[in-house]
Design an enzyme around this catalytic site. Structure first.
Site, PDB file in Angstrom:
ATOM      1  CB  CYS A 287     -12.853  -9.267 -71.571  1.00  0.00           C
ATOM      2  SG  CYS A 287     -11.334  -9.917 -70.926  1.00  0.00           S
TER       3      CYS A 287
HETATM    4  C1  UN1 Z   1      -8.972  -8.813 -71.897  1.00  0.00           C
HETATM    5  O1  UN1 Z   1      -9.470  -7.710 -71.719  1.00  0.00           O
HETATM    6  O2  UN1 Z   1      -9.245  -9.506 -72.906  1.00  0.00           O
HETATM    7  O3  UN1 Z   1      -7.172  -9.369 -66.117  1.00  0.00           O
HETATM    8  C2  UN1 Z   1      -7.947  -9.426 -70.983  1.00  0.00           C
HETATM    9  C3  UN1 Z   1      -7.050  -8.366 -66.845  1.00  0.00           C
HETATM   10  C4  UN1 Z   1      -5.954  -8.387 -67.884  1.00  0.00           C
HETATM   11  C5  UN1 Z   1      -6.386  -9.113 -69.097  1.00  0.00           C
HETATM   12  C6  UN1 Z   1      -7.659  -8.651 -69.736  1.00  0.00           C
HETATM   13  N1  UN1 Z   1      -4.769  -8.984 -67.310  1.00  0.00           N
HETATM   14  O4  UN1 Z   1      -7.764  -7.390 -66.748  1.00  0.00           O
END
Ligand code: UN1
Length: 518
Positions: A287
């Site tokens: 995300c």
């Molecule tokens: C996600 O993709 O839902 O900050 C979380 C980051 C990771 C978490 C991603 N520690 O990219």
């Protein structure tokens, strides 16, 4: 023999498969079956919520420091099993092994933080406006929490919810990604072996739609008090509506179209390194992955030339090896990503790749590690010439594709950095503190990186977004406590008479024995 994995309700396997089974294969070697998930349905979810409800009060009565010991024990078990858990993740969703180890470490870090939070969970003592009266605040558990998580971070993100929810005295129903059941089962068994009482934790393997139907029944009938959800903006909206009509506010962690702004004074090699990891780490399936590089006109061509070299040189392939990225998580992710390639318009130029879409013998990539035809591997794609009006500018593609847009003055850069409507993570590359603080002030994102990747947040800072990325809820660190507890205020009057707040304050001030300062 194939591992059969079922839901876990009240400490027992629920081996009925009312919604059929799902065969999960290794995305880097599709011939290899990893596990078979026995899928529950809406009723399975409701039964899990009933089990959680029955166990919650007793769990809340366990002293918080003792609940913290269970979390500590879970962290130890995860640490003892770090390597094997990382290997399951890599085998099941194709995450490069170094990243998988990092993901398991994130679970351990989360446990470390919350194990000792069991000895804090502070409330406050607050002065009263009246004499012989004291005010207090307490954190009380919310009740039953339903936690629904995606498969791209199949253990770290669940731990961000489950660990604090349990520590705070809630009982939980966890719906992991049904396409990563072996990882979910390993995680669930470690949690159960940490010493949680029966019924405090259940896991339901089910499709998204069956889960939504079950969740609707459970919330509407008062069985679930809190929802935590990580996934798409569209599903987050539906969950938000469902919770809203029941006067609940969910914890939502949704998509992103995360910008990386490059100012003319930036260290370009550092920016290239950051863009490479932000955009293509985890095959862009975070995300927090980079959506669009927003680069100043003066350094655009230079940046792009260097980025092109770096993307071409990146190692892609077998996730058990040292690669930048491995396969797409599964066929659904690969197909959806290939569909997004249609967003590339004639005014765009494509860089960094010898091909577009699936890597295969017919559409090869130089230096590929392993056999591309064995799994779901896709080419990295850099799309230059992205404009604010393009679909690509506002669409989260959840794969290895990075857009590049240009800007002239700072205001134009900010408009591009915010205009897509998401607000999760944003990065700026500059040497000038003035740019840094202006950017921080004006960016709509919940998380800001300076001279660093858009992804890779640490496990104890608030994590979450605004706009299409969420409803303002935050996970991690002390901030997530507000998701899994509610504040209770208490006042205690030991004056021996009825003192009325607001009204009797004037009498106190008028008392001859009482002097207002000044
Ligand atoms: C996600 O993709 O839902 O900050 C979380 C980051 C990771 C978490 C991603 N520690 O990219």
């Amino acid at each position: 023999m194939t591992q059969l994995i079922s839901s876990l309700i009240g400490g027992r396997s629920d081996t009925a498969a009312p919604a059929g089974t799902l065969t999960v294969t290794n995305p880097a070697r599709l011939v290899e079956v990893v596990a078979e998930a026995l899928l529950g349905d809406a009723d399975t979810f409701v039964r899990a919520a009933i089990s959680a409800r029955a166990a919650q009060r007793d769990w809340a009565a366990v002293p918080a420091p003792v609940r913290g010991r269970a979390i500590q024990q879970f962290g130890r078990l995860v640490e003892d099993n770090l390597e094997s858990l990382a290997r399951v993740i890599t085998r099941e969703i194709g995450k490069p092994i170094r990243e998988s180890r990092g993901e398991v470490q994130e679970v351990i870090d989360t446990c470390t933080f919350f194990a000792s939070e069991g000895r804090r969970l502070y409330g406050q003592t607050v002065p009263s406006e009246l004499p012989d009266k004291q005010l207090f605040t307490f954190r009380v558990p919310v009740g039953v929490a339903a936690i629904i998580t995606a498969g791209n971070f199949p253990v770290a993100v669940p731990s961000w919810y489950l660990v604090p929810a349990l520590l705070c005295g809630n009982a939980v129903v966890w719906k992991p990604a049904e396409y990563a059941p072996a990882t979910a089962e390993a995680f669930a068994q470690l949690l159960l072996h940490a010493g949680l009482p029966t019924g405090v934790f259940q896991m339901v393997l089910a499709s998204g739609e069956e889960t939504f139907t079950g969740l609707t029944q459970a919330i509407d009938s008062g069985l679930v008090d809190k929802v935590g959800f990580t996934g798409s903006t569209d599903v987050g909206r539906r969950i938000g509506e469902l919770c809203g009509r029941n006067l609940q506010s969910p914890c939502l962690e949704l998509g992103g179209k995360n910008p990386l702004v490059i100012m003319p004074d930036a260290d370009l090699d550092l920016a290239v390194e950051g863009a490479l990891f932000s955009g293509f780490g985890t095959a862009g399936q975070r995300c927090t992955s980079l959506g669009t590089v927003i680069v100043h006109y003066d350094v655009h061509d230079d940046f792009l030339a260097r980025f092109d070299v770096a993307v071409r040189a990146a190692t892609i392939g077998d996730p058990t090896q040292d690669v930048l990225y491995g396969p797409m998580i599964n066929a659904r992710f690969a197909e959806r990503f290939e569909g997004w390639l249609e967003l590339i318009r004639p005014h765009h130029t494509v860089h960094g790749s010898t091909g577009l879409g699936r890597i295969s013998d017919a559409n090869p990539r130089e230096g590929f590690v392993g056999d591309p035809a064995a799994g779901l591997f896709v080419h990295p794609t850099v799309v230059d010439g992205v404009l604010a009006g393009d679909d690509l500018y506002r669409t989260e593609t959840f794969g290895p594709m990075v857009g590049v847009a240009r800007f002239g003055d700072f205001d134009e850069g900010m408009t591009l950095a915010n205009g897509h409507g998401y607000g999760l993570s944003a990065s700026i590359y500059t040497r000038d503190p003035l740019n840094v603080f202006r950017f921080r002030e004006r960016i709509d994102a919940g998380m800001v990186s300076v001279n660093n990747s858009t992804s890779g947040a640490e496990a104890h800072l608030p994590f979450g977004g605004n706009g299409k990325s969420g409803n303002g809820s935050r996970q991690s660190g002390i901030w997530v406590l507000d998701q899994f507890t509610r504040w209770q205020a208490m006042n205690w009057d030991y004056s021996g008479r009825l003192q009325k707040a607001q009204m009797d304050v004037a009498d106190v001030a008028a008392d001859p024995g009482f002097r207002l300062p000044g």
